[in-house]
Design a protein around this motif. Structure first.
Motif, PDB file in Angstrom:
ATOM      1  N   ALA A  57     -10.203  47.695 -68.090  1.00 48.64           N
ATOM      2  CA  ALA A  57      -9.971  47.513 -66.494  1.00 48.64           C
ATOM      3  C   ALA A  57     -11.674  47.726 -66.285  1.00 48.64           C
ATOM      4  O   ALA A  57     -12.302  49.022 -65.619  1.00 48.64           O
ATOM      5  N   VAL A  58     -11.670  46.727 -65.047  1.00 45.47           N
ATOM      6  CA  VAL A  58     -12.705  46.508 -64.176  1.00 45.47           C
ATOM      7  C   VAL A  58     -12.149  45.990 -62.835  1.00 45.47           C
ATOM      8  O   VAL A  58     -10.722  44.975 -63.388  1.00 45.47           O
ATOM      9  N   ILE A  59     -12.189  46.875 -61.046  1.00 49.44           N
ATOM     10  CA  ILE A  59     -11.733  45.846 -60.297  1.00 49.44           C
ATOM     11  C   ILE A  59     -13.066  45.039 -60.092  1.00 49.44           C
ATOM     12  O   ILE A  59     -13.527  45.562 -59.268  1.00 49.44           O
ATOM     13  N   ALA A  60     -12.125  43.727 -59.660  1.00 52.89           N
ATOM     14  CA  ALA A  60     -12.961  43.481 -58.265  1.00 52.89           C
ATOM     15  C   ALA A  60     -13.126  43.355 -57.467  1.00 52.89           C
ATOM     16  O   ALA A  60     -11.908  43.226 -56.043  1.00 52.89           O
ATOM     17  N   GLN A  65     -15.724  47.512 -49.569  1.00 58.87           N
ATOM     18  CA  GLN A  65     -14.616  48.132 -49.853  1.00 58.87           C
ATOM     19  C   GLN A  65     -14.318  49.466 -50.893  1.00 58.87           C
ATOM     20  O   GLN A  65     -13.091  49.779 -51.496  1.00 58.87           O
ATOM     21  N   GLN A  66     -15.475  49.138 -51.363  1.00 58.34           N
ATOM     22  CA  GLN A  66     -15.781  50.266 -52.282  1.00 58.34           C
ATOM     23  C   GLN A  66     -15.112  51.489 -52.743  1.00 58.34           C
ATOM     24  O   GLN A  66     -14.978  52.713 -53.283  1.00 58.34           O
ATOM     25  N   GLU A  67     -16.166  52.122 -51.060  1.00 57.68           N
ATOM     26  CA  GLU A  67     -15.551  52.857 -50.985  1.00 57.68           C
ATOM     27  C   GLU A  67     -14.145  53.709 -51.022  1.00 57.68           C
ATOM     28  O   GLU A  67     -13.199  54.746 -51.049  1.00 57.68           O
ATOM     29  N   VAL A  80     -16.862  45.743 -59.756  1.00 59.20           N
ATOM     30  CA  VAL A  80     -18.398  44.566 -59.958  1.00 59.20           C
ATOM     31  C   VAL A  80     -18.033  44.492 -57.927  1.00 59.20           C
ATOM     32  O   VAL A  80     -17.077  43.695 -57.607  1.00 59.20           O
ATOM     33  N   LEU A  81     -18.807  44.218 -57.766  1.00 58.17           N
ATOM     34  CA  LEU A  81     -19.557  43.881 -56.288  1.00 58.17           C
ATOM     35  C   LEU A  81     -19.106  43.237 -55.935  1.00 58.17           C
ATOM     36  O   LEU A  81     -20.185  42.398 -55.933  1.00 58.17           O
ATOM     37  N   GLU A  82     -18.635  42.191 -55.133  1.00 58.08           N
ATOM     38  CA  GLU A  82     -19.383  41.290 -54.930  1.00 58.08           C
ATOM     39  C   GLU A  82     -20.101  41.041 -53.482  1.00 58.08           C
ATOM     40  O   GLU A  82     -18.769  41.752 -52.961  1.00 58.08           O
ATOM     41  N   PRO A  83     -20.775  40.321 -52.888  1.00 58.28           N
ATOM     42  CA  PRO A  83     -21.567  40.658 -51.797  1.00 58.28           C
ATOM     43  C   PRO A  83     -20.168  40.511 -50.601  1.00 58.28           C
ATOM     44  O   PRO A  83     -21.161  40.546 -49.298  1.00 58.28           O
TER      45      PRO A  83
END
Length: 460
Positions: A57-60, A65-67, A80-83
């Motif tokens: 699994a990956v989290i988009a 919000q990554q921290e 998966v980091l959305e700008p």
């Protein structure tokens, strides 16, 4: 099977506890098996982990919000980091590009998409694993999971099937209906309609071909460069509802969307969170209070009261589905704060996120107010993903013991402690300690200053 968890929404229907800065999936509405606060995201990740599905699994999520995710799930989570937040269509495109170019997932491998704001039973994951088989057996490009309705709800979208196989419980799709009236919903259910729970599956190649048709690259870094120009819309509207080769499997088990106060409060064990008191004559009343003053409810029925520094909500639970519309009107009248003054994370120790800023070069600066009770510890651990981190602790009040590189020092009010990647340190509270923490993280690969490439892709 690969899994993409969509965790980028703001959840305004659970305002004020959920807002643009602290999305609903991070709010600890629940308790885990040990009685500790748990969020929607933590609940879903725990269920995946119990079955070993978290490994694929990956989290988009939005980069800002990554921290929060790493605080709740740990540092080893694949993100998966959305700008920027741009709805599920661009988020899913970016996630597939990440799986293909970073994880080496082949064109023929299936990918399941699922949200994190649902309450489900264990059999849900048995049905989830059947989605790739539904693709193969029907020749469909997309396989949905449809929930067998228990009542004619106005809150959910409906999938109306042409026919459902009694052997495989796989249905071909006739049409979709989005949030009909109760009367219409009852008519659809008579025709065998299913609730659309936002879970579906396709092969990696399906989205890669879609990217090619749009003239877009299929690698994560390159697609990031054109991300701001992708259509900001849901995957359902842009792709699913236009797809002709589509099927659905029937899930006849526990499922509930927790996106509104009405549905969320049905799953809470305790009617009061924070300082609150439910007096005589109340029926089906919940108080969710993050303020340091009490809330008292007397003689009310079917009411949610939610309060924090963002605002106070008092609503009939059924009517709370209209909250988002009310917030939009409040915003037009400048009645809402542009930013939250303090976002309570409800972790132990007590943490308030005061500000989280993301700069153009990818630097993320988070400012937090932290309180440690006597005996609690706050540790500094270097990042393991190649990024650089500088942490500053300024003690506002209280006494503590700092253990840094095997040296022990007494630290009290006025001390400023700066820690870098080579440091390993622990702050031990001797009594109640209040401190300010500033975390500066640099070196994130999401932001690259290559506008010339963006222009090239758009021209192509």
């Amino acid at each position: 099977m690969n899994i993409v968890l969509l965790s980028g929404g703001s959840g305004l229907r659970l305002w004020p506890l959920s807002n643009e800065q602290r999305s609903k999936q991070f709010v600890p509405f629940f308790k885990d098996e040990n009685g500790h606060p748990a969020s929607m995201l933590q609940n879903v990740w725990s269920q995946l982990s119990e079955r070993g599905l978290h490994k694929s699994a990956v989290i988009a999520t939005a980069v800002g919000q990554q921290e929060l995710i790493r605080e709740q799930l740990g540092r080893g989570i694949d993100l998966v980091l959305e700008p920027a937040k741009r709805d599920t269509f661009p988020a899913i495109l970016l996630s597939v590009a990440y799986l293909y170019s970073h994880r080496g997932v082949s064109r023929d491998e299936p990918v399941a998409i699922m949200p994190v704001d649902s309450q489900v039973g264990g059999s849900f994951y048995d049905s989830l694993l059947k989605l790739p088989q539904a693709l193969e057996s029907t020749g469909a490009n997309i396989a949905l999971m449809g929930v067998k309705p228990t009542f004619p709800s106005e809150k959910y979208g409906y999938i109306v099937p042409k026919a459902i196989s009694e052997v495989s419980s796989v249905a071909s799709i006739e049409m979709f209906y989005e949030k009909p009236s109760a009367k219409e919903a009852a008519q659809y259910i008579e025709r065998g309609a299913l609730w659309n729970c936002g879970v579906f599956c396709f092969k990696v190649g399906y989205v890669l071909d879609l990217l090619a048709k749009m003239g877009l690259p299929n690698t994560y870094e390159e697609l990031l460069l054109a991300y701001s120009h992708l259509e900001s819309d849901s995957f359902d509207r842009v792709v699913t509802e236009k797809e002709e080769r589509i099927a659905a499997i029937v899930y006849d088990g526990t499922w509930k969307d927790l996106g509104t106060w009405c549905t969320l409060t049905e799953e809470l064990d305790d009617p009061v969170s924070g300082k609150g008191f439910i007096g005589k004559g109340n029926k089906n009343v919940h108080i969710m209070n993050e303020l340091d003053i009490p809330i008292v409810a007397i003689g009310l029925s079917d009411i949610i009261i939610a309060a924090n520094n963002e605002g106070i909500l008092i609503s009939n639970k059924e009517a709370s589905v209209h909250l988002k519309d009310a917030l939009l009107q409040m915003k037009e009248k400048s009645l809402l704060k542009e930013d939250s003054l303090a976002l309570i994370d409800h972790t132990e120790p007590q943490v308030r996120t005061i500000d989280r800023s993301v700069f153009a070069d990818g630097t993320i600066v988070t400012t937090r107010r932290i309180q440690l009770k006597a005996g609690m510890e706050k540790s500094f651990i270097p990042l393991e993903d190649g990024r650089k981190q500088i942490v500053s602790w300024t003690i506002i009040h209280g006494n503590s013991r700092l253990v840094k590189k095997k040296e022990t020092k007494f630290a009290s009010a006025g001390w400023n402690i700066v820690l870098e990647d080579s440091d390993h340190a622990t702050l031990q509270a001797l009594d109640t300690v209040d401190l300010m923490e500033i975390i500066t993280v640099t070196g994130d690969p999401v932001f690259v200053n290559t506008n010339e490439h963006i222009d090239g892709y758009l021209a192509g």
